[in-house]
Design a protein around this motif. Structure first.
Motif, mmCIF file in Angstrom:
data_model
loop_
_atom_site.group_PDB
_atom_site.id
_atom_site.type_symbol
_atom_site.label_atom_id
_atom_site.label_comp_id
_atom_site.label_asym_id
_atom_site.label_seq_id
_atom_site.Cartn_x
_atom_site.Cartn_y
_atom_site.Cartn_z
ATOM 1 N N SER A 1 1.196 21.057 -7.159
ATOM 2 C CA SER A 1 1.584 19.575 -6.383
ATOM 3 C C SER A 1 0.260 18.920 -6.264
ATOM 4 O O SER A 1 -0.676 19.546 -6.583
ATOM 5 C CB SER A 1 2.198 20.132 -5.089
ATOM 6 N N MET A 2 0.479 17.732 -5.883
ATOM 7 C CA MET A 2 -0.553 16.772 -5.635
ATOM 8 C C MET A 2 -1.473 17.451 -4.331
ATOM 9 O O MET A 2 -2.832 17.460 -4.609
ATOM 10 C CB MET A 2 -0.197 15.428 -5.252
ATOM 11 N N ALA A 3 -1.012 17.756 -3.522
ATOM 12 C CA ALA A 3 -1.745 18.376 -2.420
ATOM 13 C C ALA A 3 -2.467 19.676 -2.911
ATOM 14 O O ALA A 3 -3.890 19.798 -2.503
ATOM 15 C CB ALA A 3 -0.831 19.049 -1.229
ATOM 16 N N ILE A 4 -1.983 20.509 -3.744
ATOM 17 C CA ILE A 4 -2.808 21.725 -4.165
ATOM 18 C C ILE A 4 -3.917 21.311 -5.096
ATOM 19 O O ILE A 4 -4.917 21.499 -5.183
ATOM 20 C CB ILE A 4 -1.848 22.687 -5.149
ATOM 21 N N LEU B 1 0.909 -1.211 0.071
ATOM 22 C CA LEU B 1 0.029 0.151 -0.065
ATOM 23 C C LEU B 1 0.869 1.311 0.272
ATOM 24 O O LEU B 1 0.603 2.314 -0.780
ATOM 25 C CB LEU B 1 -0.907 0.017 1.132
ATOM 26 N N ARG B 2 1.812 1.142 0.883
ATOM 27 C CA ARG B 2 2.794 2.614 1.094
ATOM 28 C C ARG B 2 3.527 2.658 -0.160
ATOM 29 O O ARG B 2 3.717 3.931 -0.879
ATOM 30 C CB ARG B 2 3.507 2.129 2.372
ATOM 31 N N ALA B 3 4.218 1.579 -0.906
ATOM 32 C CA ALA B 3 4.857 1.846 -1.898
ATOM 33 C C ALA B 3 4.136 2.179 -3.177
ATOM 34 O O ALA B 3 4.410 3.042 -3.864
ATOM 35 C CB ALA B 3 5.602 0.366 -2.196
ATOM 36 N N THR B 4 2.824 1.607 -3.261
ATOM 37 C CA THR B 4 1.807 2.101 -4.448
ATOM 38 C C THR B 4 1.561 3.474 -4.130
ATOM 39 O O THR B 4 1.750 4.327 -5.004
ATOM 40 C CB THR B 4 0.976 1.178 -4.363
ATOM 41 N N TRP B 5 1.144 4.016 -2.897
ATOM 42 C CA TRP B 5 0.776 5.061 -2.921
ATOM 43 C C TRP B 5 1.966 6.312 -3.044
ATOM 44 O O TRP B 5 1.726 7.484 -3.545
ATOM 45 C CB TRP B 5 0.131 5.746 -1.615
ATOM 46 N N GLN B 6 3.198 5.784 -2.889
ATOM 47 C CA GLN B 6 4.223 6.732 -2.809
ATOM 48 C C GLN B 6 4.661 6.628 -4.529
ATOM 49 O O GLN B 6 4.973 8.031 -4.726
ATOM 50 C CB GLN B 6 5.485 6.235 -2.058
ATOM 51 N N ALA B 7 4.376 5.822 -5.293
ATOM 52 C CA ALA B 7 4.543 5.891 -6.692
ATOM 53 C C ALA B 7 3.537 6.870 -7.468
ATOM 54 O O ALA B 7 3.757 7.667 -8.171
ATOM 55 C CB ALA B 7 4.571 4.385 -7.204
ATOM 56 N N VAL B 8 2.210 6.647 -6.894
ATOM 57 C CA VAL B 8 1.208 7.597 -7.281
ATOM 58 C C VAL B 8 1.548 8.890 -6.934
ATOM 59 O O VAL B 8 1.211 9.875 -7.664
ATOM 60 C CB VAL B 8 -0.109 7.129 -6.802
ATOM 61 N N SER B 9 1.885 9.377 -5.932
ATOM 62 C CA SER B 9 2.051 10.684 -5.194
ATOM 63 C C SER B 9 3.316 11.118 -6.064
ATOM 64 O O SER B 9 3.047 12.323 -6.532
ATOM 65 C CB SER B 9 2.610 10.481 -3.801
ATOM 66 N N ARG B 10 4.117 10.558 -6.268
ATOM 67 C CA ARG B 10 5.464 11.025 -7.386
ATOM 68 C C ARG B 10 4.974 11.301 -8.414
ATOM 69 O O ARG B 10 5.019 12.333 -9.191
ATOM 70 C CB ARG B 10 6.488 9.994 -7.056
ATOM 71 N N MET B 11 4.107 10.484 -9.117
ATOM 72 C CA MET B 11 3.625 10.531 -10.588
ATOM 73 C C MET B 11 2.680 11.900 -10.738
ATOM 74 O O MET B 11 2.871 12.852 -11.667
ATOM 75 C CB MET B 11 2.650 9.417 -11.127
#
Length: 143
Positions: free
Chosen positions: A31-34, A10-20
């Motif tokens: 940014s993703m947050a924005i 879950l963490r690795a997948t979310w980090q990859a999505v977040s980076r993308m």
């Protein structure tokens, strides 16, 4: 090799999505947050900040920093809530609406590409598993 744990996947997948998302958003000085914050704000009616933090799963202090950034970039304005003098409504500026549409397009493209590469049955199973994990956590059945 040891078996990967569920939380690791879950963490690795979310980090990859977040980076993308962050890579894509950086093309538009975002940014993703924005992007997620903009998507959480009603295009016309304005949105209470408490609703935004709940929708994004953010703590109020983190949201405060994100809203400050949005305001500094000219993407939002804050106005007193006419129905509750203690509250504030967040409104998108015209630039904020443009960036919101870009964010929406990005999220929809991600969903479209994933759906093209994963069968509907597997995607439904993924959603079911995610729901069970969320329920277990919410109902404090793990810790």
């Amino acid at each position: 090799m040891k078996e990967k744990t569920i939380d690791y996947v879950l963490r690795a997948t979310w980090q990859a999505v977040s980076r993308m998302y962050n890579e894509e958003a950086s093309k538009f000085d975002g940014s993703m947050a924005i992007g997620f914050a903009l998507l959480s704000i009603d295009k016309e009616e304005g949105t209470p900040s408490t609703y935004i933090s709940n929708r994004m799963g953010m703590e109020a202090t983190s949201l405060t920093r994100t809203l400050k950034t949005l305001e500094e970039k000219g993407l939002i304005i804050r106005k007193k809530n006419p129905d509750d003098g203690r509250g504030v409504l967040i409104y998108l500026t015209s630039l904020g609406k443009q960036m919101r549409e870009q964010s929406k397009t990005t999220v929809l493209k991600f969903n479209e590409v994933v759906k093209q590469n994963i069968t509907e049955e597997k995607l439904n199973h993924f959603m079911e598993v995610a729901d069970v994990i969320n329920d277990l956590i919410t109902e404090k059945k793990i810790f």
